[in-house]
Scaffold this active site. Structure first.
Site, short mmCIF file in Angstrom:
data_model
loop_
_atom_site.label_atom_id
_atom_site.label_comp_id
_atom_site.label_asym_id
_atom_site.label_seq_id
_atom_site.Cartn_x
_atom_site.Cartn_y
_atom_site.Cartn_z
N ASN A 67 0.21 4.47 -0.67
CA ASN A 67 -0.30 5.78 -0.21
C ASN A 67 -1.02 5.69 1.14
OD1 ASN A 67 -2.49 4.39 -1.08
ND2 ASN A 67 -3.37 6.06 -2.28
N ASP A 111 -5.67 -10.97 -15.21
CA ASP A 111 -6.71 -11.92 -14.90
C ASP A 111 -7.89 -11.60 -15.81
OD1 ASP A 111 -8.26 -13.82 -13.34
OD2 ASP A 111 -6.89 -13.37 -11.69
N ASP A 165 0.86 -1.20 0.00
CA ASP A 165 0.00 0.00 0.00
C ASP A 165 0.88 1.24 0.00
OD1 ASP A 165 -1.84 1.99 0.50
OD2 ASP A 165 -2.27 1.33 2.56
N HIS A 221 -4.72 -17.30 -4.34
CA HIS A 221 -5.56 -16.46 -3.48
C HIS A 221 -6.82 -17.16 -3.00
CE1 HIS A 221 -7.30 -16.33 -7.41
NE2 HIS A 221 -8.38 -15.75 -6.94
N ASP A 222 -7.07 -18.37 -3.48
CA ASP A 222 -8.27 -19.10 -3.07
C ASP A 222 -7.98 -20.25 -2.11
OD1 ASP A 222 -9.91 -17.55 -4.72
OD2 ASP A 222 -9.62 -18.89 -6.44
N ASP A 227 -1.77 -1.22 -3.89
CA ASP A 227 -2.01 -0.48 -5.13
C ASP A 227 -0.88 -0.68 -6.14
OD1 ASP A 227 0.06 1.38 -4.19
OD2 ASP A 227 -1.48 1.99 -2.74
N ASP A 285 -3.58 4.10 2.44
CA ASP A 285 -5.04 4.21 2.62
C ASP A 285 -5.65 2.86 3.02
OD1 ASP A 285 -4.86 2.75 0.29
OD2 ASP A 285 -6.15 4.06 -0.90
N ASP A 340 -10.20 -16.89 -15.64
CA ASP A 340 -10.98 -17.26 -14.46
C ASP A 340 -12.08 -18.27 -14.82
OD1 ASP A 340 -11.51 -16.47 -11.61
OD2 ASP A 340 -13.46 -15.92 -12.44
N GLU A 387 -8.03 -21.40 -15.41
CA GLU A 387 -8.42 -21.93 -14.11
C GLU A 387 -9.54 -22.93 -14.40
OE1 GLU A 387 -10.27 -20.72 -9.77
OE2 GLU A 387 -11.01 -19.84 -11.60
C1 GLC Z 1 -12.14 -17.93 -9.38
C2 GLC Z 1 -11.33 -16.95 -8.58
C3 GLC Z 1 -12.05 -16.69 -7.30
C4 GLC Z 1 -13.40 -16.09 -7.63
C5 GLC Z 1 -14.18 -16.96 -8.59
C6 GLC Z 1 -15.33 -16.22 -9.19
O1 GLC Z 1 -12.25 -19.15 -8.75
O2 GLC Z 1 -10.04 -17.44 -8.42
O3 GLC Z 1 -11.31 -15.86 -6.44
O4 GLC Z 1 -14.14 -15.91 -6.46
O5 GLC Z 1 -13.39 -17.39 -9.66
O6 GLC Z 1 -14.88 -15.26 -10.11
CA CA Z 2 -3.22 2.29 -1.37
#
Ligand code: GLC
Ligand code: CA
Length: 545
Positions: free
Chosen positions: A23, A98, A21, A322-323, A29, A25, A200, A253
C-alpha cells in the site's frame, strides 16, 4: 514412514517490514507477502517463517511484542493474516511464526499493569528486584552490551530485568501463570493453522538464579540463564500440554549452544531443531570479537559448519538471517567472482544436512549496504554497541560505527527487497521506505533482472532447490566430511541407495582436485569442466558409483 514436513521442505524467512509494501506507506505488509507467494512457490519453498508480525512499538522491529493476539496494523489485520494462511495453503506452503517469549514489550498490558500497581499479579510476570545499595540488583549486562537493569520510575531503589533493550522486560518462567499464558498463545496460532514456531533466544528464557555473573563484556551473568534445566522443563511442558496435540515443530534460536546441550534439546524432545551460531560469528576476530573482522578464509566458515553437521542428527542449516550481514559480502567475493561465489554458497547451503533456511534476498545474491552512515542506522543493537565501543576504545562515533557496521550491523540484512529496477527497487511505488534502500538494485541485484538472465544467481538457486527437493540423499543422507585442501568444501552425502560427493572451491584461486573417473557430474555452477581442476568458486555435485 513419511517424514514430517519440516524435514522435507525448505524454509524461507521473511522479514515483513522489508519484504514487499503493497500500500506504498514505506513498510512491508501481509498483502505484500501474499502477492509474492507465487514467486516463492516457483522458487521451490515449502515453508515460510515470518519474523514477528504481532502488535509492537517496533523498538526492536517486532521482537518487542505488546499484544500476542493481534497483528501490527502496519502489517495489516488478523483477517489479512488468516488470508495469508489460506493463500499459502492453496499453494501447499506452510506458515511458521516467530515466538518471542523471553521478553515482552514494555508496552504490553502485563508490564504496564506491573508498573502501575506494586500489588498487581503482573508484577511477578517479570523480574522486579530491589537494588544493591546504590547499584542494580546484580552485575549482569545485556546481549546488546548495556546494563540489564532499568530503574523503575517513582519507586525507591527498584529495578526490572531486561537481557535486551530496556523496552524488552524479561518474563519470569518460574511463574506458572506465565507458562499458561504462553500455552494459550501457542494454541491460538496452531488453531489458526500455523504449522510451527521459531523460538526466539529460547535457551535464555529460564533464569535459575539472579546471582552475579563472571566477568564478560557481553552477556555477563549468562551462566545463570543459558541452557538451564528449567528451560528444558518449560519446553517439555508446552509439548505435553499443547504441541503434542498438533502436527507441529519448534526450531530454537540457541546462541552459544554446545554439542552436548544441542543434543539434549533434540533427544529430550524440547526442540525439533535449532540454530547454532559458531559459523555465523566465524569472521569476528578471536581476541576482539565484534569490533574487528578478519580476512575470510574458507576454513573459518567450514570448520564450525562441518563440526555441527557431524555432531547432531539434525540441525537448522543457514548462512543468513535478519541478524547477520549478507553472506556473499562475508564469505564470498563481491567483485570479479560475485556470481560464482554466490552460487558456490548456494550449493554449499543446499547440500548440507538438516532443514535448510534461506533468508529473503539471499536467493539473488543481495549484498551489504556500501554506504551506510550512523545517522541512517535503525538497528537498536548497533546503536548500543557503537556506544560501548566508543567508551571502551575511546573512539569517535563515526570511527566506532565504521567498525561495528562491518561486523554486526543488522541493518545490512534489513534493507527493502529489490524486486526490480524501478524506484525503491520495486519494494513499493515510491514512498520513502522505513529504512534506506540498497542502491545496488540499479546494478542488476534485483529479482526481475535475475529472472531474465538464465545464468543468474536466482536461476541457480532455483536449480539447486529443485535438485535438493528431488534428492532423498541430500534431504536424508548422512554427512561425511572429506579431508582436502583448506579452500575446498568437500563432503559426502550418502544413503544406502546413493552416494553424492560435493566439492566446492571457496576461493578465487584455481585448485587441483583429482576425482576418479567413476563419477558422474550431476550439477555445477560453471557451464563446462576442466579435468582435475576447480576454477574460482567452482562447485560440483558428483554421483559416486
Ligand atoms: C533474537 C532476534 C533478534 C532480537 C533478539 C531479541 O536474537 O533474532 O532480532 O533482537 O532476539 O528479541
Ligand atoms: Ca505497507
Amino acid at each position: 514412514m513419511k517424514e514430517k514436513a519440516f524435514k522435507e521442505r525448505i524454509i524461507y524467512q521473511i522479514y515483513p517490514l522489508s519484504f514487499c509494501d503493497s500500500n506504498n506507506d514505506g513498510y512491508g505488509d501481509i498483502n505484500g507477502i501474499i502477492s509474492k507467494l507465487d514467486y516463492l512457490k516457483d522458487l521451490g519453498i515449502g515453508i515460510i517463517w515470518l519474523s514477528p508480525i504481532y502488535k509492537s512499538p517496533l523498538k526492536d522491529n517486532g521482537y518487542d511484542i505488546s499484544d500476542y493476539y493481534s497483528i501490527n496494523p502496519i502489517f495489516g489485520t488478523m483477517e489479512d493474516f488468516d488470508n495469508l494462511i489460506k493463500e499459502a495453503n492453496k499453494r501447499d506452503i506452510k506458515i511458521v511464526m516467530d515466538l518471542v517469549i523471553n521478553h515482552t514489550s514494555n508496552q504490553h498490558y502485563w508490564f504496564k499493569e506491573a508498573l502501575k500497581d506494586k500489588n498487581s499479579k503482573y508484577r511477578d510476570y517479570y523480574y522486579f528486584r530491589k537494588g544493591n545499595g546504590k547499584k542494580p540488583p546484580n552485575n549482569w549486562n545485556g546481549a546488546f552490551s548495556g546494563s540489564c537493569w532499568e530503574k523503575v520510575e517513582g519507586e525507591e531503589n527498584m529495578y526490572y530485568l531486561h537481557l535486551f533493550t530496556k523496552e524488552q522486560p524479561d518474563l519470569n518462567f518460574h511463574n506458572e501463570e506465565v507458562v499458561k499464558e504462553i500455552e494459550n498463545i501457542l494454541k491460538f496460532y496452531l488453531d489458526k493453522g500455523v504449522y510451527g514456531f521459531r523460538c526466539d533466544v529460547i535457551n535464555d528464557i529460564y533464569k535459575t538464579s539472579l546471582d552475579n555473573g563472571k566477568f564478560r563484556f557481553f552477556s555477563r551473568g549468562k551462566e545463570h540463564y543459558e541452557n538451564q534445566e528449567g528451560c528444558f522443563n518449560t519446553l517439555l511442558r508446552f509439548r505435553k500440554e499443547v504441541l503434542n496435540n498438533y502436527d507441529t515443530f519448534l526450531v530454537g534460536e540457541t546462541s552459544a549452544i554446545t554439542p552436548k546441550m544441542g543434543n539434549k534439546f533434540l533427544s529430550s524432545g524440547a526442540l525439533d531443531l535449532f540454530f547454532e551460531f559458531d559459523h555465523a560469528f566465524c569472521m569476528s576476530n578471536k581476541f576482539v570479537p565484534i569490533f574487528k573482522k578478519r580476512k575470510f578464509k574458507a576454513k573459518y566458515l567450514l570448520k564450525p559448519l562441518f563440526k555441527w553437521q557431524e555432531v547432531v542428527p539434525w540441525i537448522g542449516a543457514y548462512l543468513e538471517n535478519h541478524d547477520q550481514l549478507r553472506s556473499v559480502s562475508r564469505f564470498g567475493n563481491t567483485s570479479k567472482y560475485y556470481k560464482e561465489s554466490a552460487k558456490a554458497l548456494a550449493m554449499l547451503l543446499l547440500s548440507l544436512k538438516g532443514t535448510i533456511f534461506i533468508y529473503q534476498g539471499e536467493e539473488f545474491g543481495t549484498l551489504n549496504y556500501q554506504d551506510l552512515i550512523y545517522e541512517e542506522t535503525n538497528d537498536c543493537m548497533t546503536k548500543e554497541v557503537v556506544n560501548t565501543v566508543q567508551n571502551i576504545l575511546h573512539l569517535s562515533k563515526d570511527k566506532a560505527f565504521k567498525l561495528v557496521n562491518e561486523t554486526v550491523n543488522r541493518d545490512h540484512a534489513r534493507a527493502p527487497i529489490a524486486w526490480d529496477n524501478t524506484i525503491n527497487g520495486g519494494f513499493n511505488l515510491g514512498h520513502k521506505p522505513w529504512i534506506k534502500v540498497n542502491s545496488l538494485y540499479k546494478e542488476g541485484i534485483n529479482v526481475k533482472d535475475n529472472l531474465n538472465d538464465s545464468n543468474s544467481i536466482l536461476n541457480f538457486y532455483k536449480e539447486m532447490i529443485r535438485f535438493r527437493n528431488n534428492s532423498d540423499t541430500l534431504k536424508h543422507g548422512e554427512f561425511i566430511k572429506v579431508k582436502s585442501n583448506s579452500n575446498l568444501a568437500k563432503f559426502i552425502r550418502k544413503t544406502n541407495k546413493e552416494t553424492l560427493l560435493i566439492v566446492i572451491n571457496l576461493s578465487s584461486k584455481v585448485i587441483k582436485d583429482k576425482e576418479n573417473n567413476n563419477i558422474k557430474i550431476l550439477l555445477s555452477n560453471y557451464k563446462d569442466h576442466i579435468k582435475d581442476k576447480l576454477r574460482p568458486y567452482e562447485g560440483i555435485i558428483y554421483k559416486v558409483n
